[in-house]
Motif scaffolding. Sequence first.
Motif, PDB file in Angstrom:
ATOM      1  N   VAL A  52      -3.785   6.640 -13.230  1.00  0.00           N
ATOM      2  CA  VAL A  52      -3.194   7.291 -12.127  1.00  0.00           C
ATOM      3  C   VAL A  52      -2.772   8.862 -12.824  1.00  0.00           C
ATOM      4  CG1 VAL A  52      -1.370   7.883 -10.578  1.00  0.00           C
ATOM      5  CG2 VAL A  52      -2.368   5.567 -11.001  1.00  0.00           C
ATOM      6  N   THR A  53      -3.681   9.873 -11.969  1.00  0.00           N
ATOM      7  CA  THR A  53      -3.499  11.173 -12.369  1.00  0.00           C
ATOM      8  C   THR A  53      -2.841  12.136 -11.272  1.00  0.00           C
ATOM      9  OG1 THR A  53      -5.822  11.556 -11.718  1.00  0.00           O
ATOM     10  CG2 THR A  53      -5.506  11.205 -14.120  1.00  0.00           C
ATOM     11  N   GLU A  54      -3.091  11.512 -10.199  1.00  0.00           N
ATOM     12  CA  GLU A  54      -2.501  12.397  -8.897  1.00  0.00           C
ATOM     13  C   GLU A  54      -1.328  11.333  -8.220  1.00  0.00           C
ATOM     14  OE1 GLU A  54      -5.557  13.613  -6.387  1.00  0.00           O
ATOM     15  OE2 GLU A  54      -6.950  13.998  -7.838  1.00  0.00           O
ATOM     16  N   VAL A  55      -0.351  12.138  -7.664  1.00  0.00           N
ATOM     17  CA  VAL A  55       0.666  11.094  -7.083  1.00  0.00           C
ATOM     18  C   VAL A  55       1.119  11.782  -5.969  1.00  0.00           C
ATOM     19  CG1 VAL A  55       1.438   9.843  -9.211  1.00  0.00           C
ATOM     20  CG2 VAL A  55       2.625  12.080  -8.378  1.00  0.00           C
ATOM     21  N   ASP A  56       1.541  11.267  -4.838  1.00  0.00           N
ATOM     22  CA  ASP A  56       2.231  11.684  -3.699  1.00  0.00           C
ATOM     23  C   ASP A  56       3.565  11.175  -3.694  1.00  0.00           C
ATOM     24  OD1 ASP A  56       0.027  13.220  -2.876  1.00  0.00           O
ATOM     25  OD2 ASP A  56      -0.487  11.870  -1.053  1.00  0.00           O
ATOM     26  N   VAL A  57       4.361  12.127  -3.531  1.00  0.00           N
ATOM     27  CA  VAL A  57       5.981  11.579  -3.711  1.00  0.00           C
ATOM     28  C   VAL A  57       6.557  11.621  -2.291  1.00  0.00           C
ATOM     29  CG1 VAL A  57       8.151  11.793  -4.735  1.00  0.00           C
ATOM     30  CG2 VAL A  57       6.066  12.345  -5.889  1.00  0.00           C
TER      31      VAL A  57
ATOM     32  N   VAL B 211       4.563  16.583  -2.830  1.00  0.00           N
ATOM     33  CA  VAL B 211       5.633  16.179  -2.172  1.00  0.00           C
ATOM     34  C   VAL B 211       5.254  16.269  -0.627  1.00  0.00           C
ATOM     35  CG1 VAL B 211       8.034  16.178  -1.565  1.00  0.00           C
ATOM     36  CG2 VAL B 211       7.278  16.449  -3.908  1.00  0.00           C
ATOM     37  N   LEU B 212       5.217  15.302  -0.049  1.00  0.00           N
ATOM     38  CA  LEU B 212       4.883  15.409   1.648  1.00  0.00           C
ATOM     39  C   LEU B 212       6.337  15.547   2.459  1.00  0.00           C
ATOM     40  CD1 LEU B 212       2.074  12.520   1.835  1.00  0.00           C
ATOM     41  CD2 LEU B 212       1.926  14.972   1.354  1.00  0.00           C
ATOM     42  N   ARG B 213       6.560  16.900   2.643  1.00  0.00           N
ATOM     43  CA  ARG B 213       7.895  17.178   3.192  1.00  0.00           C
ATOM     44  C   ARG B 213       8.295  16.430   4.402  1.00  0.00           C
ATOM     45  NH1 ARG B 213       8.966  22.852   2.840  1.00  0.00           N
ATOM     46  NH2 ARG B 213      10.736  22.254   4.110  1.00  0.00           N
ATOM     47  N   ASP B 214       7.191  16.077   5.332  1.00  0.00           N
ATOM     48  CA  ASP B 214       7.618  15.085   6.488  1.00  0.00           C
ATOM     49  C   ASP B 214       8.041  13.903   6.214  1.00  0.00           C
ATOM     50  OD1 ASP B 214       4.922  15.277   5.933  1.00  0.00           O
ATOM     51  OD2 ASP B 214       4.380  14.649   7.899  1.00  0.00           O
ATOM     52  N   LEU B 215       7.726  13.284   4.973  1.00  0.00           N
ATOM     53  CA  LEU B 215       8.087  12.233   4.745  1.00  0.00           C
ATOM     54  C   LEU B 215       9.180  11.851   3.720  1.00  0.00           C
ATOM     55  CD1 LEU B 215       4.383  10.671   4.301  1.00  0.00           C
ATOM     56  CD2 LEU B 215       6.092  10.699   6.433  1.00  0.00           C
ATOM     57  N   VAL B 216      10.096  12.985   3.743  1.00  0.00           N
ATOM     58  CA  VAL B 216      11.241  12.674   2.976  1.00  0.00           C
ATOM     59  C   VAL B 216      12.579  13.184   3.775  1.00  0.00           C
ATOM     60  CG1 VAL B 216      10.197  13.254   0.730  1.00  0.00           C
ATOM     61  CG2 VAL B 216      11.063  15.307   2.146  1.00  0.00           C
TER      62      VAL B 216
ATOM     63  N   ALA C 118      -1.745   7.723  -6.475  1.00  0.00           N
ATOM     64  CA  ALA C 118      -0.795   6.813  -6.429  1.00  0.00           C
ATOM     65  C   ALA C 118       0.200   7.255  -5.220  1.00  0.00           C
ATOM     66  CB  ALA C 118      -0.017   6.411  -7.496  1.00  0.00           C
ATOM     67  N   LEU C 119       0.753   6.553  -4.252  1.00  0.00           N
ATOM     68  CA  LEU C 119       1.777   7.102  -3.455  1.00  0.00           C
ATOM     69  C   LEU C 119       3.162   6.549  -4.032  1.00  0.00           C
ATOM     70  CD1 LEU C 119       2.937   8.313  -1.037  1.00  0.00           C
ATOM     71  CD2 LEU C 119       2.812   6.264   0.098  1.00  0.00           C
ATOM     72  N   LEU C 120       4.086   7.066  -4.426  1.00  0.00           N
ATOM     73  CA  LEU C 120       5.373   6.951  -5.034  1.00  0.00           C
ATOM     74  C   LEU C 120       6.500   7.174  -3.874  1.00  0.00           C
ATOM     75  CD1 LEU C 120       5.488   8.593  -8.412  1.00  0.00           C
ATOM     76  CD2 LEU C 120       4.302   6.630  -7.916  1.00  0.00           C
ATOM     77  N   ILE C 121       7.044   5.849  -3.393  1.00  0.00           N
ATOM     78  CA  ILE C 121       7.760   5.635  -2.218  1.00  0.00           C
ATOM     79  C   ILE C 121       9.385   5.642  -3.069  1.00  0.00           C
ATOM     80  CG2 ILE C 121       8.574   4.483  -0.172  1.00  0.00           C
ATOM     81  CD1 ILE C 121       5.913   3.230  -0.261  1.00  0.00           C
ATOM     82  N   ILE C 122      10.138   6.583  -2.932  1.00  0.00           N
ATOM     83  CA  ILE C 122      11.359   6.790  -3.562  1.00  0.00           C
ATOM     84  C   ILE C 122      12.529   6.189  -2.559  1.00  0.00           C
ATOM     85  CG2 ILE C 122      12.815   8.178  -4.945  1.00  0.00           C
ATOM     86  CD1 ILE C 122      10.001   7.900  -6.127  1.00  0.00           C
ATOM     87  N   ASP C 123      13.191   4.822  -3.289  1.00  0.00           N
ATOM     88  CA  ASP C 123      14.442   4.740  -2.901  1.00  0.00           C
ATOM     89  C   ASP C 123      14.711   4.368  -1.141  1.00  0.00           C
ATOM     90  OD1 ASP C 123      14.651   4.614  -5.520  1.00  0.00           O
ATOM     91  OD2 ASP C 123      16.342   5.882  -5.610  1.00  0.00           O
ATOM     92  N   VAL C 124      13.640   3.951  -0.679  1.00  0.00           N
ATOM     93  CA  VAL C 124      13.781   3.958   0.890  1.00  0.00           C
ATOM     94  C   VAL C 124      14.625   2.545   1.181  1.00  0.00           C
ATOM     95  CG1 VAL C 124      12.732   3.951   3.069  1.00  0.00           C
ATOM     96  CG2 VAL C 124      12.013   5.177   1.361  1.00  0.00           C
ATOM     97  N   GLN C 125      15.738   2.708   0.989  1.00  0.00           N
ATOM     98  CA  GLN C 125      16.841   1.566   1.063  1.00  0.00           C
ATOM     99  C   GLN C 125      17.740   1.594   2.062  1.00  0.00           C
ATOM    100  OE1 GLN C 125      17.012   2.254  -3.456  1.00  0.00           O
ATOM    101  NE2 GLN C 125      17.723   0.033  -3.285  1.00  0.00           N
TER     102      GLN C 125
END
Length: 196
Positions: free
Chosen positions: A133-138, A163-168, A4-11
């Motif tokens: 879901v056993t793997e997540v990208d945050v 954690v994808l550091r270029d997407l935070v 899964a991709l977890l997209i956190i609070d892009v508001q």
Amino acid sequence: MSRALLIIDVQNDFTEGGALGVDGGAAVAAAITRHLRSHPDLYDVVIASRDWHDEDNDNGGHFAKPDAEPDFVATWPPHCVAGTDGAEYHPAIDTGLIDIHVRKGQGVPAYSIFEGTTDDGRPLPAALDALGVTEVDVVGIATDYCVRASALDALGSGREVRVLRDLVAGVAAESSEAALHEIAQAGGRVEVAGRS
């Protein structure tokens, strides 16, 4: 086993010009959409969270009292109030690519996506378990707060985490680097999306 991709609070309230705007937030929103469009088969499910605070109370002490200054540690100015433009996804996020929406912070402080519930009322861990879901990208905002809390909770739930550091985007460079280091120390991986 699924990923899964977890997209956190892009508001709106967490991007430039918002109540708690983070420098680079709009660029991260656009980069997440590009990442998903460039890798359409990378994730089995895409899940996005939003702070969704109540308007008529202090949300369990999360909002500073009207006559007090927020300390920006435990208390904050009002933000991401349910139904306002500030609570909506940033327009650069293609919401058509999101499979599951999570709301968190409804009347209480909440930083991690794992504290939220899906639109059908399930706690996020139950939804992830049901999907295997056993793997997540945050990815998302803010590295040093809600991304950190979400990644650590994902690790605590027994999942593999990147954690994808270029997407935070974070509030401050030093605390963001400290958060990424803490995630790595806890067993997560910190990588660049373009190299993964």
